[in-house]
Write a protein that holds these residues in place. Structure first.
Motif, mmCIF file in Angstrom:
data_model
loop_
_atom_site.group_PDB
_atom_site.id
_atom_site.type_symbol
_atom_site.label_atom_id
_atom_site.label_comp_id
_atom_site.label_asym_id
_atom_site.label_seq_id
_atom_site.Cartn_x
_atom_site.Cartn_y
_atom_site.Cartn_z
ATOM 1 N N GLU A 101 -9.070 -10.711 -7.393
ATOM 2 C CA GLU A 101 -8.294 -9.842 -8.291
ATOM 3 C C GLU A 101 -8.958 -8.471 -8.404
ATOM 4 O O GLU A 101 -10.162 -8.356 -8.620
ATOM 5 N N ARG A 102 -8.146 -7.417 -8.240
ATOM 6 C CA ARG A 102 -8.622 -6.051 -8.430
ATOM 7 C C ARG A 102 -7.529 -5.235 -9.121
ATOM 8 O O ARG A 102 -6.359 -5.632 -9.134
ATOM 9 N N ARG A 103 -7.908 -4.089 -9.666
ATOM 10 C CA ARG A 103 -6.935 -3.199 -10.308
ATOM 11 C C ARG A 103 -7.317 -1.756 -10.018
ATOM 12 O O ARG A 103 -8.486 -1.444 -9.770
ATOM 13 N N PHE A 104 -6.336 -0.870 -10.062
ATOM 14 C CA PHE A 104 -6.577 0.558 -9.836
ATOM 15 C C PHE A 104 -7.057 1.216 -11.123
ATOM 16 O O PHE A 104 -6.496 0.979 -12.209
ATOM 17 N N SER A 105 -8.074 2.047 -11.016
ATOM 18 C CA SER A 105 -8.491 2.851 -12.169
ATOM 19 C C SER A 105 -7.470 3.961 -12.400
ATOM 20 O O SER A 105 -6.696 4.314 -11.499
ATOM 21 N N ASP A 106 -7.469 4.522 -13.609
ATOM 22 C CA ASP A 106 -6.537 5.609 -13.916
ATOM 23 C C ASP A 106 -6.778 6.808 -13.004
ATOM 24 O O ASP A 106 -5.823 7.462 -12.560
ATOM 25 N N ALA A 107 -8.056 7.095 -12.719
ATOM 26 C CA ALA A 107 -8.368 8.233 -11.849
ATOM 27 C C ALA A 107 -7.863 7.992 -10.430
ATOM 28 O O ALA A 107 -7.390 8.925 -9.763
ATOM 29 N N ALA A 108 -7.949 6.739 -9.953
ATOM 30 C CA ALA A 108 -7.465 6.413 -8.613
ATOM 31 C C ALA A 108 -5.948 6.582 -8.533
ATOM 32 O O ALA A 108 -5.415 7.123 -7.560
ATOM 33 N N ILE A 109 -5.264 6.127 -9.583
ATOM 34 C CA ILE A 109 -3.794 6.276 -9.606
ATOM 35 C C ILE A 109 -3.405 7.752 -9.624
ATOM 36 O O ILE A 109 -2.490 8.179 -8.908
ATOM 37 N N ALA A 110 -4.127 8.532 -10.442
ATOM 38 C CA ALA A 110 -3.832 9.969 -10.511
ATOM 39 C C ALA A 110 -4.031 10.634 -9.155
ATOM 40 O O ALA A 110 -3.246 11.500 -8.739
ATOM 41 N N ARG A 111 -5.085 10.245 -8.433
ATOM 42 C CA ARG A 111 -5.334 10.824 -7.116
ATOM 43 C C ARG A 111 -4.231 10.445 -6.134
ATOM 44 O O ARG A 111 -3.786 11.294 -5.333
ATOM 45 N N LEU A 112 -3.770 9.214 -6.193
ATOM 46 C CA LEU A 112 -2.726 8.763 -5.274
ATOM 47 C C LEU A 112 -1.381 9.408 -5.597
ATOM 48 O O LEU A 112 -0.551 9.601 -4.704
ATOM 49 N N ARG A 113 -1.161 9.760 -6.848
ATOM 50 C CA ARG A 113 0.072 10.475 -7.191
ATOM 51 C C ARG A 113 0.080 11.870 -6.581
ATOM 52 O O ARG A 113 1.150 12.429 -6.314
ATOM 53 N N ARG A 114 -1.096 12.447 -6.351
ATOM 54 C CA ARG A 114 -1.166 13.794 -5.781
ATOM 55 C C ARG A 114 -1.125 13.775 -4.250
ATOM 56 O O ARG A 114 -0.974 14.820 -3.624
ATOM 57 N N HIS A 115 -1.271 12.590 -3.655
ATOM 58 C CA HIS A 115 -1.283 12.491 -2.186
ATOM 59 C C HIS A 115 0.111 12.803 -1.641
ATOM 60 O O HIS A 115 1.128 12.486 -2.265
ATOM 61 N N HIS A 116 0.173 13.403 -0.459
ATOM 62 C CA HIS A 116 1.458 13.825 0.117
ATOM 63 C C HIS A 116 2.257 12.663 0.705
ATOM 64 O O HIS A 116 3.484 12.734 0.815
ATOM 65 N N GLU A 156 6.544 9.899 -9.338
ATOM 66 C CA GLU A 156 6.359 9.180 -10.599
ATOM 67 C C GLU A 156 6.489 7.670 -10.427
ATOM 68 O O GLU A 156 6.087 6.893 -11.311
ATOM 69 N N ASP A 157 7.059 7.213 -9.302
ATOM 70 C CA ASP A 157 7.197 5.777 -9.043
ATOM 71 C C ASP A 157 5.959 5.180 -8.379
ATOM 72 O O ASP A 157 5.889 3.963 -8.190
ATOM 73 N N ILE A 158 4.991 6.014 -8.012
ATOM 74 C CA ILE A 158 3.826 5.517 -7.280
ATOM 75 C C ILE A 158 3.044 4.465 -8.073
ATOM 76 O O ILE A 158 2.666 3.430 -7.501
ATOM 77 N N PRO A 159 2.771 4.641 -9.377
ATOM 78 C CA PRO A 159 2.052 3.578 -10.102
ATOM 79 C C PRO A 159 2.754 2.223 -10.032
ATOM 80 O O PRO A 159 2.102 1.187 -9.837
ATOM 81 N N GLN A 160 4.075 2.212 -10.176
ATOM 82 C CA GLN A 160 4.817 0.951 -10.103
ATOM 83 C C GLN A 160 4.711 0.337 -8.707
ATOM 84 O O GLN A 160 4.536 -0.888 -8.564
ATOM 85 N N MET A 161 4.788 1.166 -7.684
ATOM 86 C CA MET A 161 4.701 0.660 -6.314
ATOM 87 C C MET A 161 3.302 0.131 -6.014
ATOM 88 O O MET A 161 3.152 -0.902 -5.351
ATOM 89 N N LEU A 162 2.282 0.832 -6.483
ATOM 90 C CA LEU A 162 0.911 0.352 -6.292
ATOM 91 C C LEU A 162 0.733 -1.022 -6.921
ATOM 92 O O LEU A 162 0.143 -1.929 -6.318
ATOM 93 N N GLU A 163 1.252 -1.194 -8.117
ATOM 94 C CA GLU A 163 1.122 -2.479 -8.804
ATOM 95 C C GLU A 163 1.904 -3.572 -8.079
ATOM 96 O O GLU A 163 1.428 -4.710 -7.943
ATOM 97 N N PHE A 164 3.091 -3.227 -7.597
ATOM 98 C CA PHE A 164 3.905 -4.221 -6.888
ATOM 99 C C PHE A 164 3.167 -4.741 -5.653
ATOM 100 O O PHE A 164 3.029 -5.957 -5.459
ATOM 101 N N TYR A 165 2.707 -3.825 -4.794
ATOM 102 C CA TYR A 165 2.050 -4.256 -3.560
ATOM 103 C C TYR A 165 0.684 -4.875 -3.832
ATOM 104 O O TYR A 165 0.252 -5.778 -3.109
#
Length: 471
Positions: free
Chosen positions: A350-365, A329-338
Motif C-alpha cells: 500500500e502506498r499513497r501520493f503526498s500532496d506535493a507529489a499530486i501538485a507536481r503531477l497536476r503541473r505536468h504537461h 483538475e481530474d488528475i488527482p482522481q485518476m491517480l487514485e483510481f490507477y
C-alpha cells in the motif's frame, strides 16, 4: 464540405434491433416444426436443417447465436458434425445436443467437444426453453468476461468530475441512443477505446458483442480473412465483421487502413453484406461501426490517403476525446483510481501520493495523456518503497522516462554471449521501439520506416510484446 448532403439515408435511420438466431438441426420433420414454432413464439429467429449437409449450408449463410443439434441423423451423426465444427479450435456458437437414444458415453463425448448441454427426447418444452435461455446467457456472459479480461486495469467509463468530462459522458450517452456510425478522435492515450466501450454499453446494442480490431491488421489482401472470414474445404471461419453481428465493430486507428481495405470495409458495411474469402454466397450482417483515430482524417483525405466517401460515412457523429492537459483538475482522481487498481491487481504494498507529489503531477504537461499517467503510477509502485510517494520520487520518475532512442544512445548493449535468436530479438525490440516512437505510434509509418509489410509487422510487434498504443 456539405456533410449532410453526402450521407446515405441508411446511415441516419436506426435499424431495428435483431433477435437471437437459432439453428435447429434434426432429421425428423415433426420435431423441427414443433421446435421452430415454440422458439418463434418466444421471439427467436429460427432456421432449420434436416441433415448435416443442410446444416453446413446454413452455417455458410450466417453465424447463428445457438445450435440445437440432433445426434442421430442419416448422413452424418451429430457428434461427427460437432467434431468437425470444433476442429478449428472453438465452436461457432453454443451447441445443445438432442437425442432419444443418448448414452452417458455420448453425452461425455459431446461435452468434451464443447457442447453446452444435452437434452433427451421426447423433449420437455419447458426444459428446452430453459436450456436455450441459459445457453444464450452463458455465451453473453462469456463474451463479457473475455472483454473485461482484455480491459483489465481500464475504467468502465471516461474518468473525471470536471465539467469537460461530465459533458463528454453526457455526449456519449446521447450518441449511444442513436444507431449511427461514430468517429472517435483524440491524441494517443486519451482513452478513445474506453469511450467506445462506454458508448456501446449505453446503446441499444449493449447485449450484442463489441469486437475490436486494429486497422493495420486488416490491411492487405492476405489479411482479408481476419475481417471477412473464409471458407475452405467445407470449413467456415468467421471473421471480425461477422463476430460483431447484432453488435458493434470498433476499428482502432482507422487511418492505418490501406485504400483496398477501406473499399472492402465501406462496401461491406454500406450494403450490410459481404463474401467470405473463398465463399460464393453473400453473408448478411447488421453492425454498427465505431472508428478511432489520433490523426486528422480530413487531412488524410486531402492527401489522398483516405477515401472521402468512407470519411463521410464514419464522420456521421464526431466525438472528440480531450487531452489530459485540458482537464488537469481530474488528475488527482485518476491517480487514485490507477493507484488502487494496480495495488489490487498486482498485490503491491500500500502506498499513497503526498500532496506535493499530486501538485507536481497536476503541473505536468502529460504528452502521453492517461496512458502516460497509468504507466507512471505503475512505475512508482514497483520501484518505490515506503507508504508515501514523494515529490522527489515523482521528479525522478518523470526525468527518468527515457525514449528507446535515448536508451540506445545511453549505452544499452546487446550481449554477444546469448544465443543468436535472443540477441536478434533484443535488437529488433529496441529498433522497433525507436522507430515506433519516431512514427508517433503509427504502424503505417513504422512499416515505411522499417521497410516491412504491415500485416507481418503487426505479427512481429505482437511476438516481441510491443503495443503501438504505448507510443
Amino acid at each position: 464540405m456539405n456533410q449532410a448532403q453526402r450521407l446515405p439515408e441508411s446511415t441516419r435511420t436506426p435499424p431495428a434491433m435483431s433477435r437471437s438466431s437459432i439453428l435447429v438441426v434434426d432429421d425428423e420433420p415433426d420435431i423441427r416444426t414443433l421446435v421452430q414454432d415454440i422458439l418463434e413464439d418466444e421471439d427467436y429467429e429460427v432456421q432449420v436443417a434436416q441433415d448435416a449437409a443442410h446444416a453446413r449450408q446454413a452455417l455458410r449463410q450466417r453465424r447463428p447465436d445457438l445450435i440445437l443439434l440432433d445426434i442421430w441423423m442419416p448422413d452424418t451423426d451429430g457428434i461427427a458434425l460437432l467434431k468437425e465444427w470444433s476442429a478449428s479450435g472453438s465452436l461457432p456458437c453454443p451447441v445443445v445436443m438432442m437425442s432419444g437414444h443418448g448414452t452417458v458415453e455420448t453425452a461425455v463425448e459431446a461435452t468434451r467437444l464443447g457442447a453446452y448441454d444435452f437434452i433427451e427426447k421426447p423433449l420437455s418444452l419447458a426444459k428446452l426453453l430453459l436450456v436455450v435461455e441459459r445457453a444464450l446467457e452463458a455465451d453473453r456472459l462469456l463474451r463479457e468476461n473475455r472483454g473485461l479480461r482484455e480491459q483489465a486495469g481500464s475504467p468502465a467509463e471516461p474518468l473525471g468530475n470536471s465539467r469537460i468530462m461530465q459533458s463528454l459522458r453526457e455526449q456519449i450517452r446521447r450518441i449511444a441512443s442513436h444507431d449511427t456510425w461514430v468517429l472517435i478522435s483524440g491524441e494517443a492515450g486519451t482513452g478513445k477505446r474506453t469511450a467506445a466501450r462506454y458508448l456501446h454499453r449505453c446503446s441499444q446494442r449493449r447485449n450484442g458483442p463489441l469486437v475490436e480490431v486494429a486497422a493495420g491488421s486488416i490491411a492487405g489482401a492476405s489479411s482479408a480473412p481476419e475481417l471477412f472470414g473464409s471458407e475452405q474445404g467445407g470449413r467456415v471461419l468467421y471473421g471480425r465483421l461477422e463476430q460483431a453481428n447484432h453488435g458493434a465493430l470498433l476499428v482502432d486507428e482507422v487511418a492505418d487502413l490501406d485504400l483496398p481495405a477501406q473499399v472492402r470495409l465501406l462496401s461491406a458495411i454500406n450494403s450490410r453484406s459481404f463474401h467470405r474469402v473463398g465463399g460464393a454466397e453473400p453473408v448478411k450482417v447488421d453492425v454498427r461501426v465505431l472508428a478511432a483515430t489520433r490523426v486528422d482524417l480530413e487531412e488524410e483525405v486531402r492527401a489522398g490517403r483516405f477515401r472521402e466517401d468512407l470519411y463521410y460515412h464514419l464522420n456521421v457523429v464526431p466525438l472528440r476525446i480531450p487531452p489530459l492537459r485540458e482537464h488537469a483538475e481530474d488528475i488527482p482522481q485518476m491517480l487514485e483510481f490507477y493507484l488502487q487498481r494496480l495495488l489490487t491487481r498486482e498485490s503491491l504494498p500500500e502506498r499513497r501520493f503526498s500532496d506535493a507529489a499530486i501538485a507536481r503531477l497536476r503541473r505536468h504537461h502529460w504528452p502521453g495523456n492517461i496512458r502516460e499517467l497509468k504507466n507512471l503510477v505503475q512505475r512508482l509502485l514497483i520501484l518505490g518503497e515506503g507508504p508515501e510517494i514523494t515529490v522527489d520520487e515523482v521528479e525522478t520518475a518523470l526525468s527518468g522516462a527515457r525514449s528507446p532512442d535515448q536508451q540506445l544512445r545511453g549505452g544499452v548493449s546487446l550481449s554477444l554471449d546469448r544465443p543468436l535468436r535472443e540477441a536478434r530479438e533484443s535488437f529488433e525490440r529496441l529498433y522497433l521501439k525507436k522507430q515506433l516512437a519516431a512514427a508517433g505510434g503509427s504502424v503505417g509509418e513504422l512499416a515505411k520506416l522499417a521497410g516491412m509489410e504491415r500485416t507481418h509487422l503487426y505479427r512481429k510487434l505482437k511476438s516481441l510484446g510491443i503495443d503501438p498504443n504505448d507510443y
